[in-house]
Design a protein around this motif. Structure first.
Motif, mmCIF file in Angstrom:
data_model
loop_
_atom_site.group_PDB
_atom_site.id
_atom_site.type_symbol
_atom_site.label_atom_id
_atom_site.label_comp_id
_atom_site.label_asym_id
_atom_site.label_seq_id
_atom_site.Cartn_x
_atom_site.Cartn_y
_atom_site.Cartn_z
ATOM 1 N N ASP A 33 -38.398 111.245 23.532
ATOM 2 C CA ASP A 33 -37.578 111.258 23.780
ATOM 3 C C ASP A 33 -36.569 111.438 23.419
ATOM 4 O OD1 ASP A 33 -38.140 110.301 26.768
ATOM 5 O OD2 ASP A 33 -38.176 107.955 25.836
ATOM 6 N N ALA A 34 -36.471 112.435 22.055
ATOM 7 C CA ALA A 34 -35.730 112.942 21.398
ATOM 8 C C ALA A 34 -35.703 113.686 22.483
ATOM 9 C CB ALA A 34 -36.909 113.545 20.143
ATOM 10 N N VAL A 35 -33.630 114.671 22.420
ATOM 11 C CA VAL A 35 -33.093 115.867 22.939
ATOM 12 C C VAL A 35 -32.627 116.953 21.616
ATOM 13 C CG1 VAL A 35 -33.168 114.601 24.959
ATOM 14 C CG2 VAL A 35 -31.505 114.590 23.303
ATOM 15 N N LEU A 52 -37.476 121.880 14.592
ATOM 16 C CA LEU A 52 -37.166 121.707 15.518
ATOM 17 C C LEU A 52 -35.562 120.325 15.124
ATOM 18 C CD1 LEU A 52 -39.753 119.955 18.561
ATOM 19 C CD2 LEU A 52 -38.484 122.270 18.254
ATOM 20 N N MET A 53 -34.849 120.557 15.208
ATOM 21 C CA MET A 53 -33.450 119.927 14.655
ATOM 22 C C MET A 53 -33.029 119.027 16.357
ATOM 23 S SD MET A 53 -31.418 118.271 12.070
ATOM 24 C CE MET A 53 -31.204 119.856 11.155
ATOM 25 N N LEU A 54 -33.911 117.747 15.928
ATOM 26 C CA LEU A 54 -33.553 116.786 16.591
ATOM 27 C C LEU A 54 -32.473 115.978 16.797
ATOM 28 C CD1 LEU A 54 -37.900 115.752 16.661
ATOM 29 C CD2 LEU A 54 -36.755 117.356 18.763
ATOM 30 N N ASP A 98 -28.201 127.935 26.754
ATOM 31 C CA ASP A 98 -27.286 126.005 26.581
ATOM 32 C C ASP A 98 -28.264 125.113 27.519
ATOM 33 O OD1 ASP A 98 -24.961 127.396 26.510
ATOM 34 O OD2 ASP A 98 -25.079 128.058 28.855
ATOM 35 N N THR A 99 -29.952 125.482 27.508
ATOM 36 C CA THR A 99 -31.143 124.948 27.520
ATOM 37 C C THR A 99 -31.261 124.084 26.562
ATOM 38 O OG1 THR A 99 -31.874 125.743 29.301
ATOM 39 C CG2 THR A 99 -33.586 124.282 28.551
ATOM 40 N N ILE A 100 -30.948 122.350 27.443
ATOM 41 C CA ILE A 100 -31.535 121.163 26.308
ATOM 42 C C ILE A 100 -32.840 121.143 26.969
ATOM 43 C CG2 ILE A 100 -30.746 118.695 26.073
ATOM 44 C CD1 ILE A 100 -28.603 120.742 24.687
ATOM 45 N N LEU A 101 -33.198 120.822 25.831
ATOM 46 C CA LEU A 101 -35.028 120.024 25.794
ATOM 47 C C LEU A 101 -35.065 118.839 25.757
ATOM 48 C CD1 LEU A 101 -37.026 123.342 25.177
ATOM 49 C CD2 LEU A 101 -35.545 122.997 26.796
ATOM 50 N N SER A 102 -36.516 118.129 26.631
ATOM 51 C CA SER A 102 -36.548 116.754 26.160
ATOM 52 C C SER A 102 -38.004 116.776 25.380
ATOM 53 C CB SER A 102 -36.012 116.113 27.741
ATOM 54 O OG SER A 102 -36.776 114.285 27.019
#
Length: 158
Positions: A33-35, A52-54, A98-102
């Protein structure tokens, strides 16, 4: 003498390294559940490094926060994979900045002679595949914890 207990741990930043699938499962549980913004995903080809910077939910303190009636926290963490030979993705538009990934899960499928495929499973049917020469990953908290903006424990369908 008694065994160490989880409650005995201090609140120092996490710094973990993994070199096998079992250890990767531990990190996978911590980053569930890190975004992260799609722009915080980087491949440095000449160093064969993917990072990745989570913004990860602090699962390791969830129970203590609930018992103490304290708010839930997130922390920025750096997840780095070394010895990356190739990166592939599916189900995400790399052009949409602008996409935020989870991040939902991670796994390792071994190949010949220590090589293998690390799969990062994303919400919304997305995935990132890392072809690696050897499994070599680190997870390191790089900021102080902050209040989870939603104030809630992440939830999703299994």
């Amino acid at each position: 003498m008694s065994d160490a207990r989880f409650e005995d741990g201090d609140e120092a930043p996490l710094r973990l390294a993994v070199h096998d699938a079992e250890s990767l499962a531990v990190i996978a549980a911590l980053v569930q559940d890190a975004v992260f913004p799609i722009t915080e995903m980087t491949l440095v080809r000449q160093k064969r490094r993917f990072a990745l910077m989570l913004n990860r939910f602090r699962w390791e303190y969830r129970e203590a926060a609930e018992k103490a009636g304290q708010p839930f926290e997130r922390v920025q963490s750096l997840l780095v994979f070394e010895d990356v030979l190739a990166v592939r993705s599916q189900g995400i538009d790399r052009a949409d900045k602008d996409t935020i990934l989870s991040l939902l899960d991670m796994s390792f499928t071994p190949g010949p002679d220590g090589t293998g495929l690390v799969t990062l499973v994303l919400a919304g049917d997305g995935a990132i595949g890392l072809q690696v020469e050897a499994l070599d990953a680190t997870l390191r908290d790089v900021t102080r914890p902050y209040l989870a903006p939603s104030g809630k424990v992440p939830e999703h369908d299994v």
